[in-house]
Design a protein around this motif. Structure first.
Motif, PDB file in Angstrom:
ATOM      1  N   HIS A 120      12.568 -19.175 -53.342  1.00  0.00           N
ATOM      2  CA  HIS A 120      12.198 -19.293 -51.930  1.00  0.00           C
ATOM      3  C   HIS A 120      11.606 -20.684 -51.683  1.00  0.00           C
ATOM      4  N   VAL A 121      12.470 -21.664 -51.603  1.00  0.00           N
ATOM      5  CA  VAL A 121      12.045 -23.058 -51.556  1.00  0.00           C
ATOM      6  C   VAL A 121      11.614 -23.491 -50.166  1.00  0.00           C
ATOM      7  N   GLN A 122      10.806 -24.531 -50.146  1.00  0.00           N
ATOM      8  CA  GLN A 122      10.396 -25.176 -48.906  1.00  0.00           C
ATOM      9  C   GLN A 122      10.933 -26.597 -48.938  1.00  0.00           C
ATOM     10  N   LEU A 123      11.903 -26.866 -48.062  1.00  0.00           N
ATOM     11  CA  LEU A 123      12.515 -28.182 -47.964  1.00  0.00           C
ATOM     12  C   LEU A 123      11.756 -28.996 -46.922  1.00  0.00           C
ATOM     13  N   VAL A 124      11.205 -30.111 -47.323  1.00  0.00           N
ATOM     14  CA  VAL A 124      10.343 -30.918 -46.458  1.00  0.00           C
ATOM     15  C   VAL A 124      11.143 -31.538 -45.322  1.00  0.00           C
ATOM     16  N   LYS A 125      10.615 -31.389 -44.110  1.00  0.00           N
ATOM     17  CA  LYS A 125      11.167 -32.043 -42.923  1.00  0.00           C
ATOM     18  C   LYS A 125      10.239 -33.143 -42.429  1.00  0.00           C
ATOM     19  N   SER A 126       8.920 -32.930 -42.525  1.00  0.00           N
ATOM     20  CA  SER A 126       7.942 -33.961 -42.168  1.00  0.00           C
ATOM     21  C   SER A 126       6.578 -33.571 -42.713  1.00  0.00           C
TER      22      SER A 126
ATOM     23  N   GLU B 272       6.682 -21.481 -36.482  1.00  0.00           N
ATOM     24  CA  GLU B 272       6.028 -20.372 -37.178  1.00  0.00           C
ATOM     25  C   GLU B 272       5.166 -20.909 -38.324  1.00  0.00           C
ATOM     26  N   VAL B 273       3.890 -20.482 -38.360  1.00  0.00           N
ATOM     27  CA  VAL B 273       2.995 -20.871 -39.439  1.00  0.00           C
ATOM     28  C   VAL B 273       3.291 -19.955 -40.627  1.00  0.00           C
ATOM     29  N   LEU B 274       3.627 -20.561 -41.759  1.00  0.00           N
ATOM     30  CA  LEU B 274       4.087 -19.800 -42.910  1.00  0.00           C
ATOM     31  C   LEU B 274       2.997 -19.535 -43.938  1.00  0.00           C
ATOM     32  N   MET B 275       2.200 -20.549 -44.239  1.00  0.00           N
ATOM     33  CA  MET B 275       1.209 -20.390 -45.297  1.00  0.00           C
ATOM     34  C   MET B 275       0.241 -21.556 -45.293  1.00  0.00           C
ATOM     35  N   LEU B 276      -0.788 -21.433 -46.113  1.00  0.00           N
ATOM     36  CA  LEU B 276      -1.752 -22.494 -46.362  1.00  0.00           C
ATOM     37  C   LEU B 276      -1.791 -22.715 -47.864  1.00  0.00           C
ATOM     38  N   GLY B 277      -1.705 -23.965 -48.270  1.00  0.00           N
ATOM     39  CA  GLY B 277      -1.821 -24.311 -49.674  1.00  0.00           C
ATOM     40  C   GLY B 277      -2.766 -25.492 -49.818  1.00  0.00           C
ATOM     41  N   TRP B 278      -2.950 -25.953 -51.034  1.00  0.00           N
ATOM     42  CA  TRP B 278      -3.871 -27.053 -51.312  1.00  0.00           C
ATOM     43  C   TRP B 278      -3.143 -28.154 -52.066  1.00  0.00           C
ATOM     44  N   MET B 279      -3.441 -29.387 -51.722  1.00  0.00           N
ATOM     45  CA  MET B 279      -2.822 -30.532 -52.379  1.00  0.00           C
ATOM     46  C   MET B 279      -3.874 -31.536 -52.796  1.00  0.00           C
TER      47      MET B 279
ATOM     48  N   ARG C 182       5.877 -29.674 -42.287  1.00  0.00           N
ATOM     49  CA  ARG C 182       6.959 -28.963 -41.610  1.00  0.00           C
ATOM     50  C   ARG C 182       8.126 -28.854 -42.586  1.00  0.00           C
ATOM     51  N   VAL C 183       8.634 -27.626 -42.715  1.00  0.00           N
ATOM     52  CA  VAL C 183       9.643 -27.345 -43.735  1.00  0.00           C
ATOM     53  C   VAL C 183      10.790 -26.529 -43.161  1.00  0.00           C
ATOM     54  N   ASP C 184      11.860 -26.474 -43.924  1.00  0.00           N
ATOM     55  CA  ASP C 184      12.888 -25.463 -43.735  1.00  0.00           C
ATOM     56  C   ASP C 184      12.649 -24.466 -44.859  1.00  0.00           C
ATOM     57  N   GLN C 185      12.125 -23.303 -44.498  1.00  0.00           N
ATOM     58  CA  GLN C 185      11.788 -22.270 -45.474  1.00  0.00           C
ATOM     59  C   GLN C 185      13.036 -21.473 -45.818  1.00  0.00           C
ATOM     60  N   VAL C 186      13.364 -21.405 -47.098  1.00  0.00           N
ATOM     61  CA  VAL C 186      14.481 -20.612 -47.580  1.00  0.00           C
ATOM     62  C   VAL C 186      13.900 -19.358 -48.212  1.00  0.00           C
ATOM     63  N   GLY C 187      14.112 -18.217 -47.584  1.00  0.00           N
ATOM     64  CA  GLY C 187      13.545 -16.967 -48.087  1.00  0.00           C
ATOM     65  C   GLY C 187      12.111 -16.796 -47.625  1.00  0.00           C
TER      66      GLY C 187
ATOM     67  N   VAL D 203       1.549 -25.047 -43.766  1.00  0.00           N
ATOM     68  CA  VAL D 203       3.010 -25.135 -43.836  1.00  0.00           C
ATOM     69  C   VAL D 203       3.598 -24.389 -42.642  1.00  0.00           C
ATOM     70  N   GLN D 204       4.489 -25.086 -41.924  1.00  0.00           N
ATOM     71  CA  GLN D 204       5.061 -24.572 -40.677  1.00  0.00           C
ATOM     72  C   GLN D 204       6.581 -24.697 -40.722  1.00  0.00           C
ATOM     73  N   GLN D 205       7.274 -23.677 -40.223  1.00  0.00           N
ATOM     74  CA  GLN D 205       8.728 -23.757 -40.088  1.00  0.00           C
ATOM     75  C   GLN D 205       9.045 -24.818 -39.032  1.00  0.00           C
ATOM     76  N   HIS D 206       9.855 -25.786 -39.390  1.00  0.00           N
ATOM     77  CA  HIS D 206      10.067 -26.966 -38.542  1.00  0.00           C
ATOM     78  C   HIS D 206      10.715 -26.665 -37.205  1.00  0.00           C
ATOM     79  N   ASP D 207      11.589 -25.693 -37.113  1.00  0.00           N
ATOM     80  CA  ASP D 207      12.332 -25.478 -35.868  1.00  0.00           C
ATOM     81  C   ASP D 207      11.749 -24.404 -34.963  1.00  0.00           C
ATOM     82  N   THR D 208      10.937 -23.503 -35.505  1.00  0.00           N
ATOM     83  CA  THR D 208      10.372 -22.423 -34.690  1.00  0.00           C
ATOM     84  C   THR D 208       8.875 -22.575 -34.445  1.00  0.00           C
TER      85      THR D 208
END
Length: 121
Positions: A74-80, A34-41, A93-98, A27-32
């Motif tokens: 602290h939501v992650q809004l999907v950008k791509s 910045e690598v935020l986290m790793l999760g599993w799907m 790529r997300v817009d991380q809130v919090g 998971v990466q902040q879409h505009d900067t």
């Protein structure tokens, strides 16, 4: 009664899952960048992420789906969402809130540098 929607078969066919049926999701902040986290799907978490606009993961420890921010706000809004060339990792790529990390840090990678030798070449 209608059955729940499934992940698009074309997308599902491209995924290379591990033995538990999971794919790593970076998971990466879409505009900067910045690598935020790793999760599993798994397929269902990816379907939800692609169709609901918020990131859903499969929790390996709790063995259940969790949508980032449902309890913390602290939501992650999907950008791509992109699949890598091997089909075994996703870039979300997300817009991380919090904060992205459960510790309250902006990113899960704030735990400290491991002191790798830095190449000068």
């Amino acid at each position: 009664m209608t059955s729940p929607a499934a992940l698009d078969p074309g997308i599902a066919a491209r995924l290379k899952r591990d033995q538990q049926g999971l794919v790593a999701a970076v998971v990466q902040q879409h505009d900067t960048g910045e690598v935020l986290m790793l999760g599993w799907m798994d397929d269902e978490a990816l379907r939800r992420t692609l169709t609901e606009g918020r990131v859903t993961f499969w929790s390996r420890s709790r063995e259940e789906y969790w949508r980032k921010g449902d309890t913390s706000g602290h939501v992650q809004l999907v950008k791509s969402v992109a699949l890598d060339c091997d089909g075994d990792a996703l870039l979300v790529r997300v817009d991380q809130v919090g904060a992205a990390c459960h510790t309250g840090d902006r990113t899960c990678f704030d735990a400290g540098d491991l002191g790798a030798l830095v190449s000068r070449g």
